[in-house]
Design a protein around this motif. Sequence first.
Motif, PDB file in Angstrom:
ATOM      1  N   ALA A 156      70.685  -5.996  54.944  1.00 48.00           N
ATOM      2  CA  ALA A 156      71.279  -7.011  55.818  1.00 48.00           C
ATOM      3  C   ALA A 156      72.693  -7.319  55.349  1.00 48.00           C
ATOM      4  CB  ALA A 156      70.423  -8.271  55.810  1.00 48.00           C
ATOM      5  N   GLY A 157      73.493  -7.840  56.247  1.00 42.69           N
ATOM      6  CA  GLY A 157      74.875  -8.156  55.914  1.00 42.69           C
ATOM      7  C   GLY A 157      75.664  -6.892  55.612  1.00 42.69           C
ATOM      8  N   ILE A 158      75.524  -5.893  56.446  1.00 44.66           N
ATOM      9  CA  ILE A 158      76.181  -4.603  56.211  1.00 44.66           C
ATOM     10  C   ILE A 158      77.668  -4.722  56.492  1.00 44.66           C
ATOM     11  CG2 ILE A 158      76.327  -2.213  57.017  1.00 44.66           C
ATOM     12  CD1 ILE A 158      73.309  -2.383  57.590  1.00 44.66           C
ATOM     13  N   SER A 159      78.481  -4.330  55.509  1.00 43.34           N
ATOM     14  CA  SER A 159      79.932  -4.354  55.684  1.00 43.34           C
ATOM     15  C   SER A 159      80.494  -2.953  55.913  1.00 43.34           C
ATOM     16  CB  SER A 159      80.611  -5.018  54.486  1.00 43.34           C
ATOM     17  OG  SER A 159      80.245  -4.355  53.290  1.00 43.34           O
ATOM     18  N   LYS A 160      79.793  -1.923  55.450  1.00 43.36           N
ATOM     19  CA  LYS A 160      80.198  -0.532  55.671  1.00 43.36           C
ATOM     20  C   LYS A 160      78.942   0.269  55.977  1.00 43.36           C
ATOM     21  CE  LYS A 160      84.149  -0.635  52.578  1.00 43.36           C
ATOM     22  NZ  LYS A 160      84.786  -0.069  51.396  1.00 43.36           N
ATOM     23  N   LEU A 161      79.029   1.156  56.987  1.00 38.86           N
ATOM     24  CA  LEU A 161      77.878   1.966  57.359  1.00 38.86           C
ATOM     25  C   LEU A 161      78.336   3.320  57.869  1.00 38.86           C
ATOM     26  CD1 LEU A 161      74.814   2.313  57.920  1.00 38.86           C
ATOM     27  CD2 LEU A 161      75.227   1.285  60.161  1.00 38.86           C
ATOM     28  N   ASP A 215      73.705  -6.334  62.296  1.00 34.30           N
ATOM     29  CA  ASP A 215      74.222  -6.004  60.965  1.00 34.30           C
ATOM     30  C   ASP A 215      73.089  -5.699  59.993  1.00 34.30           C
ATOM     31  OD1 ASP A 215      73.214  -8.543  60.445  1.00 34.30           O
ATOM     32  OD2 ASP A 215      74.891  -9.101  59.142  1.00 34.30           O
ATOM     33  N   GLU A 216      71.967  -5.194  60.519  1.00 30.69           N
ATOM     34  CA  GLU A 216      70.810  -4.874  59.688  1.00 30.69           C
ATOM     35  C   GLU A 216      70.372  -3.434  59.937  1.00 30.69           C
ATOM     36  OE1 GLU A 216      67.540  -7.795  58.770  1.00 30.69           O
ATOM     37  OE2 GLU A 216      66.427  -6.392  60.037  1.00 30.69           O
ATOM     38  N   LEU A 217      69.989  -2.754  58.865  1.00 25.75           N
ATOM     39  CA  LEU A 217      69.456  -1.397  58.946  1.00 25.75           C
ATOM     40  C   LEU A 217      68.103  -1.399  58.255  1.00 25.75           C
ATOM     41  CD1 LEU A 217      70.099   1.734  59.520  1.00 25.75           C
ATOM     42  CD2 LEU A 217      70.601   1.812  57.093  1.00 25.75           C
ATOM     43  N   SER A 218      67.103  -0.821  58.906  1.00 21.64           N
ATOM     44  CA  SER A 218      65.765  -0.711  58.323  1.00 21.64           C
ATOM     45  C   SER A 218      65.387   0.757  58.234  1.00 21.64           C
ATOM     46  CB  SER A 218      64.731  -1.442  59.189  1.00 21.64           C
ATOM     47  OG  SER A 218      65.036  -2.807  59.271  1.00 21.64           O
ATOM     48  N   ALA A 254      75.845  -3.330  51.620  1.00 19.79           N
ATOM     49  CA  ALA A 254      75.153  -4.456  52.240  1.00 19.79           C
ATOM     50  C   ALA A 254      75.041  -5.622  51.269  1.00 19.79           C
ATOM     51  CB  ALA A 254      73.763  -4.040  52.698  1.00 19.79           C
ATOM     52  N   ARG A 255      75.029  -6.806  51.840  1.00 19.77           N
ATOM     53  CA  ARG A 255      74.888  -8.033  51.053  1.00 19.77           C
ATOM     54  C   ARG A 255      73.472  -8.164  50.493  1.00 19.77           C
ATOM     55  NH1 ARG A 255      75.373 -11.181  55.030  1.00 19.77           N
ATOM     56  NH2 ARG A 255      73.204 -11.789  55.201  1.00 19.77           N
ATOM     57  N   SER A 256      72.464  -7.713  51.269  1.00 20.85           N
ATOM     58  CA  SER A 256      71.069  -7.880  50.881  1.00 20.85           C
ATOM     59  C   SER A 256      70.326  -6.557  51.001  1.00 20.85           C
ATOM     60  CB  SER A 256      70.414  -8.927  51.800  1.00 20.85           C
ATOM     61  OG  SER A 256      69.022  -8.941  51.642  1.00 20.85           O
ATOM     62  N   GLY A 275      74.807  -1.550  42.678  1.00 22.85           N
ATOM     63  CA  GLY A 275      75.296  -2.837  43.170  1.00 22.85           C
ATOM     64  C   GLY A 275      74.907  -3.028  44.621  1.00 22.85           C
ATOM     65  N   THR A 276      75.904  -3.164  45.491  1.00 24.24           N
ATOM     66  CA  THR A 276      75.639  -3.352  46.917  1.00 24.24           C
ATOM     67  C   THR A 276      75.777  -2.052  47.707  1.00 24.24           C
ATOM     68  OG1 THR A 276      77.950  -3.932  47.334  1.00 24.24           O
ATOM     69  CG2 THR A 276      76.422  -5.748  46.843  1.00 24.24           C
ATOM     70  N   ARG A 277      76.038  -0.944  47.020  1.00 27.09           N
ATOM     71  CA  ARG A 277      76.193   0.356  47.683  1.00 27.09           C
ATOM     72  C   ARG A 277      74.884   1.137  47.643  1.00 27.09           C
ATOM     73  NH1 ARG A 277      80.590   2.925  48.967  1.00 27.09           N
ATOM     74  NH2 ARG A 277      79.678   4.888  48.267  1.00 27.09           N
ATOM     75  N   PHE A 278      74.590   1.819  48.750  1.00 22.25           N
ATOM     76  CA  PHE A 278      73.387   2.621  48.882  1.00 22.25           C
ATOM     77  C   PHE A 278      73.769   3.966  49.494  1.00 22.25           C
ATOM     78  CE2 PHE A 278      70.041   4.194  51.696  1.00 22.25           C
ATOM     79  CZ  PHE A 278      68.950   4.235  50.860  1.00 22.25           C
ATOM     80  N   ASP A 279      73.298   5.055  48.900  1.00 15.86           N
ATOM     81  CA  ASP A 279      73.551   6.400  49.403  1.00 15.86           C
ATOM     82  C   ASP A 279      72.250   7.185  49.349  1.00 15.86           C
ATOM     83  OD1 ASP A 279      76.611   6.443  49.586  1.00 15.86           O
ATOM     84  OD2 ASP A 279      76.279   5.783  47.526  1.00 15.86           O
ATOM     85  N   MET A 280      71.929   7.858  50.454  1.00 16.75           N
ATOM     86  CA  MET A 280      70.735   8.693  50.495  1.00 16.75           C
ATOM     87  C   MET A 280      71.042   9.928  51.343  1.00 16.75           C
ATOM     88  SD  MET A 280      66.768   7.728  51.373  1.00 16.75           S
ATOM     89  CE  MET A 280      66.862   7.550  53.135  1.00 16.75           C
TER      90      MET A 280
END
Length: 116
Positions: A63-68, A27-30, A108-110, A92-97
């Motif tokens: 970390a703690g990815i709920s949607k990917l 559940d982690e993306l780097s 993600a949570r973190s 917030g907890t959303r990331f878009d690139m």
Amino acid sequence: MGKSIASRFKNIDIAKSVLLSVVINDDELSLEMDFFLEPAHPDYEEPGEGEDHCFHPGMLKFAGISKLSLERAVDGAGTGRRFAIHSFNIEGTRFDMDCEWGAIHLQARSIRVLTE
């Protein structure tokens, strides 16, 4: 109390940074990056001869990815080892690139910014 998301990116220009690789584990993306550092960043170094900017290796870790959603580019753009970033948004907890590698959308949570 932890740092705010915005403060984690202080003096790092993500839009001018470069994506080097995408690594997924459980559940982690780097995202391995070459960060474009602004002069006020603590890791900033004066560019060397023939260089215009300070790039510094680092990572974005989620970390703690709920949607990917990963949408890999299929048109051959960015077939090298350095992928330019076209757009970047974190709210917030959303990331878009969107970049030459493709599009990355997640929740993600973190969210951590690490410079080496």
